[in-house]
Write a protein that holds these residues in place. Sequence first.
Motif, short mmCIF file in Angstrom:
data_model
loop_
_atom_site.label_atom_id
_atom_site.label_comp_id
_atom_site.label_asym_id
_atom_site.label_seq_id
_atom_site.Cartn_x
_atom_site.Cartn_y
_atom_site.Cartn_z
N UNK A 47 0.83 -1.21 0.00
CA UNK A 47 0.00 0.00 0.00
C UNK A 47 0.86 1.26 0.00
N UNK A 48 1.94 1.25 0.78
CA UNK A 48 2.85 2.40 0.82
C UNK A 48 3.42 2.73 -0.55
N UNK A 49 3.68 1.69 -1.35
CA UNK A 49 4.33 1.87 -2.65
C UNK A 49 3.37 2.04 -3.81
N UNK A 50 2.08 1.72 -3.63
CA UNK A 50 1.23 1.68 -4.80
C UNK A 50 -0.11 2.41 -4.68
N UNK A 51 -0.61 2.64 -3.48
CA UNK A 51 -1.96 3.18 -3.31
C UNK A 51 -2.17 4.50 -4.05
N UNK A 52 -1.32 5.47 -3.83
CA UNK A 52 -1.54 6.79 -4.45
C UNK A 52 -1.41 6.72 -5.97
N UNK A 53 -0.52 5.88 -6.47
CA UNK A 53 -0.39 5.74 -7.92
C UNK A 53 -1.63 5.08 -8.52
N UNK A 54 -2.16 4.08 -7.86
CA UNK A 54 -3.38 3.42 -8.34
C UNK A 54 -4.52 4.43 -8.38
N UNK A 55 -4.66 5.23 -7.32
CA UNK A 55 -5.72 6.23 -7.27
C UNK A 55 -5.55 7.27 -8.39
N UNK A 56 -4.33 7.71 -8.62
CA UNK A 56 -4.09 8.74 -9.62
C UNK A 56 -4.24 8.21 -11.05
N UNK A 57 -3.76 7.01 -11.28
CA UNK A 57 -3.71 6.47 -12.63
C UNK A 57 -5.02 5.87 -13.11
N UNK A 58 -5.68 5.10 -12.23
CA UNK A 58 -6.90 4.41 -12.63
C UNK A 58 -8.16 5.02 -12.03
N UNK A 59 -8.03 5.86 -11.02
CA UNK A 59 -9.15 6.59 -10.46
C UNK A 59 -10.20 5.82 -9.71
#
Length: 123
Positions: A47-59
């Motif tokens: 989650x530390x490494x991927x959560x914000x990117x998932x939210x930004x990229x796939x919404x």
Amino acid sequence: MVQAPTLLPTPEQAAALEATLRACNEAATWAGGVAFERDAKRNFALREHSYSEIKARWGPGAQAAQHVIKKVCDAYAVLKANVKAGNLGRPGSKRHRRARPAGGTGRRRSATASDARCASPSL
């Protein structure tokens, strides 16, 4: 035994559901690569490494993003358990080598967990 209700979506709803499933699986494939590269196969670490990117990229909504990360962690846990139990043949065998994660590989149409909290107009 509890029977799940049958969904009869309209064509527009079906297209939205399919787009959501596709986006979640793309996010899971990407997160699988992150988990492999950073050796972060537990929920909080990934989650530390991927959560914000998932939210930004796939919404997706917050709950859907969490489900994606959990799906990846569960897949790695099942793989580890199968290797440990010897269910994938002996080390070095063709079956054992093929089962080892290459990072970022996923099934494009695999199921994704969902509940009422995932119903979001953003995804």
